[in-house]
Design an enzyme around this catalytic site. Sequence first.
Site, PDB file in Angstrom:
ATOM      1  CE1 TYR A  77      -3.825  -2.189   0.441  1.00  0.00           C
ATOM      2  CE2 TYR A  77      -2.628  -3.133   2.180  1.00  0.00           C
ATOM      3  CZ  TYR A  77      -3.589  -3.229   1.240  1.00  0.00           C
ATOM      4  OH  TYR A  77      -4.778  -4.295   1.425  1.00  0.00           O
TER       5      TYR A  77
ATOM      6  CG  ASN B 195     -14.769   2.727   4.947  1.00  0.00           C
ATOM      7  OD1 ASN B 195     -15.937   2.974   5.256  1.00  0.00           O
ATOM      8  ND2 ASN B 195     -14.662   2.059   3.943  1.00  0.00           N
TER       9      ASN B 195
ATOM     10  CG  HIS C 283      -6.874   4.612   1.113  1.00  0.00           C
ATOM     11  ND1 HIS C 283      -8.029   5.688   1.433  1.00  0.00           N
ATOM     12  CD2 HIS C 283      -7.817   3.574   1.732  1.00  0.00           C
ATOM     13  CE1 HIS C 283      -8.932   5.267   2.132  1.00  0.00           C
ATOM     14  NE2 HIS C 283      -8.699   4.275   2.336  1.00  0.00           N
TER      15      HIS C 283
ATOM     16  CG  PHE D 116      -4.901  -2.886   7.621  1.00  0.00           C
ATOM     17  CD1 PHE D 116      -4.595  -3.026   6.178  1.00  0.00           C
ATOM     18  CD2 PHE D 116      -4.482  -3.878   8.388  1.00  0.00           C
ATOM     19  CE1 PHE D 116      -3.298  -3.905   5.873  1.00  0.00           C
ATOM     20  CE2 PHE D 116      -3.410  -4.720   8.065  1.00  0.00           C
ATOM     21  CZ  PHE D 116      -3.090  -4.669   6.818  1.00  0.00           C
TER      22      PHE D 116
ATOM     23  CG  ASN E 113     -11.903  -0.325   6.794  1.00  0.00           C
ATOM     24  OD1 ASN E 113     -11.658   0.842   6.165  1.00  0.00           O
ATOM     25  ND2 ASN E 113     -12.562  -1.335   6.305  1.00  0.00           N
TER      26      ASN E 113
END
Length: 188
Positions: free
Chosen positions: A16, A113, A21, A65, A67
């Site tokens: 990532y 989120n 993001h 992460f 969320n």
Amino acid sequence: MQKYLIVGLGNPGQKYEKTRHNIGFLILNRMAEKACASFENGNFGEILQFKYKARPVVLLKPNTFMNLSGNAVQFWLKRENISLENLLVVTDDLNLPFGTLRLRGKGSDGGHNGLKHIQQVLNTTKYPKLRFGIGDEFSRGQQIDYVLGEWSDDENLKLNERVETAAETCFSFIFAGLANTMNQFNGK
């Protein structure tokens, strides 16, 4: 002297690292460079503590992460006894054009989120957020692929300068406060 907690939202892992993001992580990395310091592994993420103009600062890149970001934020707020007005969450925003900065002292999660979970855990929307625009150049149903995708060549050309400005915004928040920083950096 009051402490500050600056949280950059993103997802851990090399997979990532260069995605839209993860702009929160990228901005905090720039702050670490400017502070000539390195992150260390800590509870719920990577942590860096330093002083900026005599003000104690904690930088946090959660490893929960996106969320579940609220768990990390709540832990470090309590552990370091930091008030909500001295919390700044740095995140990506699909509703802003690429590189646009928007700092606010409160506001909704906007469908994000990570912010949604922080809001749920802290039970409030009244904490400062710095949103970094990533644009919305995706087809219907492709939002997840877009935010988890890497920057385009055009974006990469401008990314370094925009990240630098975002890091300056965070330092200004620490030293000059929310209102002054909003006046100086919003929309820039």
